[in-house]
Scaffold this motif. Sequence first.
Motif, PDB file in Angstrom:
ATOM      1  N   LEU A 191       8.313   6.715  -4.502  1.00  0.00           N
ATOM      2  CA  LEU A 191       7.984   6.471  -3.435  1.00  0.00           C
ATOM      3  C   LEU A 191       9.031   5.630  -2.378  1.00  0.00           C
ATOM      4  CD1 LEU A 191       4.601   4.249  -4.926  1.00  0.00           C
ATOM      5  CD2 LEU A 191       4.852   6.787  -3.227  1.00  0.00           C
ATOM      6  N   THR A 192       9.263   6.233  -0.840  1.00  0.00           N
ATOM      7  CA  THR A 192      10.066   5.279  -0.092  1.00  0.00           C
ATOM      8  C   THR A 192       9.626   4.214   0.591  1.00  0.00           C
ATOM      9  OG1 THR A 192      11.350   7.313  -0.707  1.00  0.00           O
ATOM     10  CG2 THR A 192      11.720   5.983   1.159  1.00  0.00           C
ATOM     11  N   LEU A 223       0.766  -0.911   0.175  1.00  0.00           N
ATOM     12  CA  LEU A 223      -0.382   0.264  -0.367  1.00  0.00           C
ATOM     13  C   LEU A 223       0.909   1.324  -0.490  1.00  0.00           C
ATOM     14  CD1 LEU A 223      -2.097  -0.744   2.641  1.00  0.00           C
ATOM     15  CD2 LEU A 223      -3.061  -1.200   0.542  1.00  0.00           C
ATOM     16  N   CYS A 224       0.249   2.311  -0.352  1.00  0.00           N
ATOM     17  CA  CYS A 224       1.057   3.622  -0.593  1.00  0.00           C
ATOM     18  C   CYS A 224       0.300   4.914  -0.146  1.00  0.00           C
ATOM     19  CB  CYS A 224       1.932   4.023  -1.964  1.00  0.00           C
ATOM     20  SG  CYS A 224       0.903   4.036  -3.012  1.00  0.00           S
ATOM     21  N   PHE A 278       3.761  -2.790  -9.918  1.00  0.00           N
ATOM     22  CA  PHE A 278       4.799  -3.967  -8.970  1.00  0.00           C
ATOM     23  C   PHE A 278       3.816  -4.617  -8.000  1.00  0.00           C
ATOM     24  CE2 PHE A 278       6.271  -3.712  -4.187  1.00  0.00           C
ATOM     25  CZ  PHE A 278       7.297  -4.792  -4.589  1.00  0.00           C
ATOM     26  N   ALA A 279       2.936  -3.958  -7.035  1.00  0.00           N
ATOM     27  CA  ALA A 279       2.155  -5.051  -6.290  1.00  0.00           C
ATOM     28  C   ALA A 279       1.241  -6.114  -6.400  1.00  0.00           C
ATOM     29  CB  ALA A 279       0.653  -3.551  -6.083  1.00  0.00           C
ATOM     30  N   ALA A 280       0.645  -5.981  -7.880  1.00  0.00           N
ATOM     31  CA  ALA A 280       0.219  -7.312  -8.302  1.00  0.00           C
ATOM     32  C   ALA A 280       0.372  -8.301  -8.978  1.00  0.00           C
ATOM     33  CB  ALA A 280      -0.668  -6.513  -9.724  1.00  0.00           C
ATOM     34  N   ASP A 281       2.133  -7.551  -9.418  1.00  0.00           N
ATOM     35  CA  ASP A 281       2.931  -8.500 -10.139  1.00  0.00           C
ATOM     36  C   ASP A 281       3.739  -9.024  -8.587  1.00  0.00           C
ATOM     37  OD1 ASP A 281       2.849  -7.797 -12.330  1.00  0.00           O
ATOM     38  OD2 ASP A 281       4.208  -7.030 -12.609  1.00  0.00           O
ATOM     39  N   ALA A 299       5.320   3.298 -10.999  1.00  0.00           N
ATOM     40  CA  ALA A 299       6.042   1.293 -11.555  1.00  0.00           C
ATOM     41  C   ALA A 299       4.872   0.964 -10.303  1.00  0.00           C
ATOM     42  CB  ALA A 299       7.315   1.657 -10.939  1.00  0.00           C
ATOM     43  N   PHE A 300       4.279   1.778  -8.717  1.00  0.00           N
ATOM     44  CA  PHE A 300       3.833   0.947  -8.190  1.00  0.00           C
ATOM     45  C   PHE A 300       2.314   0.065  -8.349  1.00  0.00           C
ATOM     46  CE2 PHE A 300       0.413   0.484  -4.854  1.00  0.00           C
ATOM     47  CZ  PHE A 300       1.229   0.255  -3.233  1.00  0.00           C
TER      48      PHE A 300
END
Length: 685
Positions: A383-384, A348-349, A428-431, A424-425
């Motif tokens: 995003l960190t 999550l972000c 990435f979260a799904a993958d 890219a978030f």
Amino acid sequence: MRPLCACTHPDGYDAAQLARIAAAHGVPPLLARALVRRGLTDDAAIDAFLHPTPDGLPDPLALPDMAAAVERLRAAIGSGERICVYGDYDADGVCATAILIDCLRAAGADAIYYLPSRHGEGYGLHEAALRDIAGKGVRLVVTVDTGINALEQARACRALGMDLIVTDHHLPCAALPDACAVVAQARPGLPAPEAGLCGAGVAFQLSRALDPEGPYQKRLALAAVATVADVVPLRGSNRAIVALGLRELDRVAGLRALLACAGQGDRPVNGETAAFLLAPRLNAAGRMGGADRAVELLLAGTEAEAAPLAAWLDGQNAARRAQEQRILDDIAARCPEGAFADRRAIVLCGEDWHLGVIGIVAARLVERYHRPALLFGLHNGLLTGSCRSIPGIDLHACLSAFSDRFERFGGHALAAGVTMRPEAFDAFAADFDAYLREHFDAETFEPVAWYEEDVSLSELTVDAVDALQALGPFGEGNPEPVFRLTQAEASGVRQIGREGAHLSLTVEQGGGALRAVGFGFGARAAEFGGARRWTLLCTPQRSDFRGQSRVELRLSAAFPADAAKVFRAFLAKALYNTDVDCDKLCEVFAVTHGFSPFAALSLAPDALRRRYVRLRGLTEGGAAADSLLALDAADDLFACCVFLELGFFAPDAARALVAPVQRPAQRTLEESALYRSAVRAQQKQ
């Protein structure tokens, strides 16, 4: 399917060995067994564990390059060179910095310190900071809790005309930085220590080597707090540092002031004091702003100096908690109950999430949902993320598969940091979730609660529980003992605490009874009121009230011993041909609860005959299969399974009905495989 709980020491004990340990050291059997579980069987090792002394602290000169580091420091002190201690912003780093600054200044050194900003710079040595340090006339830089992989920064340091000494406890790369000395247990080619020192532990050893005859107690207290805060294993040298150092906390004005702000009062100081009162407040300085004030607090010489600094840190900790709760509330609002059940990871972000706090929130989510948690906040257009994992999933290895998507990342098996572009978030979260689903089976994400051994309430006397305190201080690698109570009953259940968040109850077993408290168990009050038998994991503690001493239990896990669930699954398989491994179900139940689901059944032929008559009445003319599955009693469900197996009842799968067979063939109970399994299980009890 995993058992809900499992024993850390399932192999049993040597009775003669236990008797010898109990007699030689004057300890009760409960403590003797706990020592064996910790691998302590040699008399000298047991004595050192139970009664640590300063003589048990390791030789500081045994650390690599320690002699070279001391030689260079003494030369710098003798010639009046300015020395800078370069530390880190967490509790370990600030304690390490304070230890070495205190030692150097006591030796007459011209010593300053530098801590990088978590938010502006991040962890480690930075060339811009080194240039600033050189501009202040520094000729020697000594790192604490950092530097082992600062290869380029070491070259920059030399180019700026400064020598470098590295002291660190992190894992190095293949090469070491070009420095006068690299004091680190984890250097390549050296045997791995049983339990490596934290950064402040290494700094403490350097202070002892530099000033072997000087007072060390205040520095030992700081090393003890850092060792607990950095969650390194409390074995060997670390145990000695913490056990001895906690006794010296009162010597440090800053720690006294911080405990006063935390409401410690006159309660005894232990590992929990360091872990839950001191460490969060020392960490809060670096998380919420700058860590320099934490070092100033630890160096304060008087209460008057320390009090305002302690109050500031306490306020920073309160702000940290508020930020933490705000993020948790945001996640709860965005993700309804059950949202993570089908996910392998929580990714999550939040654009406004505080970067100094998201790691703590990630750890809380891991604890609650038992799956990796990766939380990201927005900073300078990137995003960190702070990431935490569970045993069995090497987070660093998993993230390495996506390294081409990150601007940078690093870490280890259970914790990592990641920076990526916002666009890219989503992919990435799904993958990442799909990657975990492909490479790890579902059991990996099922939590297991661990306990040390089964006990009965009668064993938990005040004297025996008092004796267990000799195992402390407790922490990583030396947890407080958790015991299992089987076939216990609960009574007097009531909710306590703010909004009824906790439970108070009486636990009964074998004619004995003890009060128990379940922190965070409040939502389960109705469940405790309904279930008859329980398997409980708990830690016994001494309670003194109005001059009376008694034992109370602190619950850590509670599982209703509901054999009906097992036989309901058996029956569902018989009625609907569901894919259920009944043998596995029985095994998991037995491991969790310490007895077979068959153990409490009434297997007398007369009792089964009465159930058969009752079931015929319930199903005459055809009864819905679901109505049988709704039966509450394990005995009734078991009887349904047996009589279906023997052909006394027949399911109609098309209409989901069950009806008695009017003229069934004559058969005996022994012809039922399920009945034979039950008989064998009861004979083993």
